[in-house]
Write a protein that holds these residues in place. Structure first.
Motif: not given
Lengths: 481, 277
Positions: A232-236, A430-431, A436-437, A461-463
């Motif tokens: 909720d509080g983050n982009d990733a 990626r999960t 979520v990674f 890098a993927s994020i």
């Protein structure tokens, strides 16, 4: 300035080894064993580099450090510039220079490895990192323009730190959540002071703080915050919680007092400083006693050498295969031997015996090597009827870790492999949950610091790519389908 | 740093602390604990949370000064800080409407029993709380327990208050007089073992909240291994509550003594230091 050496001249030079504390002295001291290079030694060693057109060492590095470039700069005496080159790919060089299994990576790929004297890349990396830290070089703390994106990193071990380091340099807001009271993960609770001084871990972490990374301690994700709250509080979110559930042998007597997991033994001594009078956490007195360590990895070496330093009389590493199959770094095994640790190969404990609840001894099954198993190593198998008994006061079980259930049990939607590790897309980390990674030991199972760092960097890098594109669904290609 | 909002001595050597830990308070359920470190040289110890106030962002802990860490804690007053408070850890108690539930708390174990009583009562159970102490001064939380709607049976070893005798005697009588569906126990190991032996012949499901030595409390060290039904489990992540009829209490009692020598020496040194200052 002297004339540059010819290739032939360089090839004649012997590999320079680091100065080390004397084995007799260090066996009773938690001070760092390796003393590093002097400026002259570093230069001499760097000068040996043949400057290959296609440097294989770079390919051997899990994080792709431009090794040829930094080694050339060391040879030129430009240590600050060398540090900058390393920093482009690795924000934790003082740590990696000390704990990477270089013989299987950069140094293993070095063309000089064929002659058994590869360039001492690890020693040089360590020298450069220590030099700029000790000389008080300013780090590059230039902040790129803020992107306004926020990323939560779960776990402050090697994977989390590497991931956070890359993301902060891209201008994202990064908060690292750590369950323990000190950041660093296995770097602070697992790897002992004599191999990786905690002061160095703290310095590398404060470097990240200077870049803007926030650290929150005592934050157990799944408990103190839920994964959903972080989303909720983050982009990733990046999960790098490690493989923190120690495996035991499942033999009778394993719960006797005196039987420790390596995690517990090392945590008591490293993180909690049980070896210092000033600190309250106790560890069982090993003075004058016999300590046995089960396992053949770096953790087993760390536990054995720690026991010796705590005053144990007789320390034995018991391994069910032979020396050739031991996963520990070559240097750790050599150091352990020099310090007086005894290795018993092809033995496996079948029972731990005790009196009044305290460990007193064990029964060992003798083994022989059979056919290769999945790992490619020959599988140890018991020799019928061949058993032995030995006395022991303390036993440390260092046979690896399974995935820790603390976070996973609270996120049933996070897909797992049949080994209980988090299932990820190998390329991207990626999960099964959008945004979520994951990377490091929680994905691969117990591995090394540098592999976890590599995974953390790939995930970063993927994020980056995900924050940019906002597209979660990966188009199925024939290869990945 | 975690601020102590309130501190009060509630029984000899037992102090009640209200500590600001908003995230712990927000996520806590009955049965869960925190790992706490008094100061930067302190050890990590588990303490069961007695109460959480989500509005105030606080948790309530009851601390009995029996070792160096707890003694150091009990030197603290409102306004002081605690270095680290991590949690909530462990699995919550399994709260449902069992029917009639007995919760047994011994000494400071009553503080562990209290949230279970409150949660069971809120879930619609008829709750009988049997709480024991050495003497009158050691009986904790009686009015708070009564306020949950539970019937409270205080017991003292010396008969100075309530029913004279051990909690297990009150438990045996309660079982004789009522149909009991479940029993929860929290307290010293011998007490929990005695509760298990009291309910075993009646086949009453019985749950004990175990208190082994822990370091990280997150499953990482395995120091809190307990044997339940012959299986080795970690109290921190698999518990702390287990089927009391299957727990190897002898093993738990022995493992809890692993550092007894060091602990008593540390405590003695601290007490000398406190007296001389």
């Amino acid at each position: 300035m002297s004339e540059p050496l010819t290739k032939r001249e360089r090839m004649k030079l012997e590999r320079t080894e680091m100065l080390e504390r004397d084995a007799g002295e260090r066996a009773h001291s938690f001070d760092e064993v390796n003393l590093g290079f002097t400026a002259e030694m570093a230069k001499l060693e760097a000068m040996r580099c043949l400057e290959c057109a296609r440097p294989k060492c770079v390919e051997g590095c899990p994080v792709g450090i431009q090794i040829d470039e930094f080694v050339r700069l060391v040879a030129d005496g430009s240590i600050g510039a060398a540090a900058e080159v390393i920093q482009r790919d690795n924000l934790l060089p003082a740590i990696c220079g000390r704990v990477c299994p270089q013989e299987n990576q950069c140094e293993g790929e070095c063309v000089l490895a064929k002659k058994d004297r590869p360039i001492a890349v690890g020693h040089l990396e360590r020298y450069v990192a220590d030099y700029v830290r000790n000389e008080g070089f300013e780090r590059i703390t230039e902040r790129p323009e803020a992107t306004g994106k926020r990323v939560a990193v779960i776990g402050s071990g090697p994977a989390g730190l590497a991931c956070a380091g890359d993301l902060i340099q891209s201008g994202h807001e990064v908060t690292v959540y750590e369950a323990l009271h000190e950041p660093g993960g296995v770097l602070v609770y697992g790897i002992p002071e004599f191999r990786l001084p905690k002061e160095i871990v703290r310095a590398e972490i404060s470097g990240l703080e200077e870049l803007g990374v926030r650290f929150e301690m005592n934050a157990i994700i799944g408990h103190t915050y839920t994964l959903d709250e972080l989303l909720d509080g983050n982009d990733a979110v990046f999960i790098g919680v490690g493989a923190g559930l120690p495996r035991f042998l499942n033999v009778p007597g394993e719960n006797l007092i005196g039987v420790y997991s390596a995690n517990e033994f090392l945590t008591r001594v490293n993180l909690m400083k049980a070896y210092l009078d000033t600190d309250d956490t106790p560890v069982l007195d090993v003075t004058g006693k016999t300590v046995v360590v089960f396992g053949g990895g770096n953790t087993a070496m760390d536990a054995a050498r720690t026991a010796l330093r705590l005053g144990a009389e007789d320390v034995r590493v018991l391994y069910r295969r032979t020396e050739a199959e031991m996963p520990a770094r070559v240097e750790e095994v050599r150091h352990a031997r020099e310090e007086g640790i005894i290795f018993d190969f092809l033995v496996s404990p079948t029972e731990l015996a005790g009196a009044d609840g305290l460990l007193t001894g064990l029964t060992l099954q003798k083994m022989e090597l059979g056919e290769p198993d999945d790992s490619g190593r020959r599988r140890p198998q018991p020799i019928a009827g061949a058993t032995d008994k030995m006395a022991a006061d303390i036993a440390v079980v260092a046979i690896g870790n399974g995935p820790n259930p603390l976070l996973l049990s609270t996120c049933p939607e996070l897909e797992r492999t049949r080994w209980g590790t988090i299932a990820v897309d190998e390329e991207t980390g990626r999960t099964s949950m959008e945004g979520v990674f994951a990377g490091g030991d929680i994905v691969t199972g117990g591995a090394t610091v540098i592999l976890a760092m590599g995974a953390g960097r790939r995930a970063a890098a993927s994020i980056e790519e995900w924050l940019d594109s906002g597209a979660w669904e990966i188009e199925a290609t024939p290869e990945s389908a | 740093m975690y601020q102590i909002i309130d501190a009060e001595l509630v029984a000899p050597e037992v102090k009640r602390f209200v500590v600001a830990a908003p995230q712990v308070a927000a996520h806590w359920h009955a049965g869960q604990f925190v790992i706490l470190r008094v100061d930067e040289h302190g050890e990590r110890i588990p303490l069961t949370v007695a109460r959480a106030d989500t509005d105030e962002g606080t948790i309530t802990l009851f601390v009995q000064g029996i070792g160096k860490t707890t003694e150091l804690l009990n030197q603290k007053e409102a306004g002081d800080t605690i270095a680290d408070v991590a949690g909530p850890l462990g699995k919550p108690s399994e709260i449902e409407n069992y029917g009639t539930a007995v919760v047994v708390g011994g000494g400071v174990g009553t503080a562990i029993a209290y949230p279970v009583v409150a949660a069971l009562a809120a879930a619609g159970n008829e709750v009988i709380a049997i709480v024991g102490g050495r003497s009158r001064d050691y009986v904790l939380l009686e009015s708070e327990l009564a306020a949950t709607g539970a019937r409270v049976i205080p017991c003292t070893d010396d008969g100075s208050y309530g029913r004279a005798g051990f909690v297990t005697e009150a438990l045996a009588q309660t079982i004789a007089e009522n149909a009991i569906d479940v029993v929860f126990a929290a307290g010293p190991v011998p007490m929990m073992r005695a509760v298990a032996e009291t309910t075993r012949p009646h086949s009453i499901p019985t749950i004990a909240s175990l208190n082994p030595i822990m370091v990280d409390g997150t499953g990482m060290c395995g120091g809190c291994r307990v044997e339940v039904g012959g299986e080795t489990l970690f109290a921190c992540v698999d518990g702390p509550e287990f089927d009391a009829h299957l727990v190897d209490f002898d093993l738990l009692a022995r493992r809890n003594q692993a550092y007894a020598d060091i602990e008593s020496r540390q405590l003695e040194e601290l007490r000398c230091k406190l007296e001389s200052s």
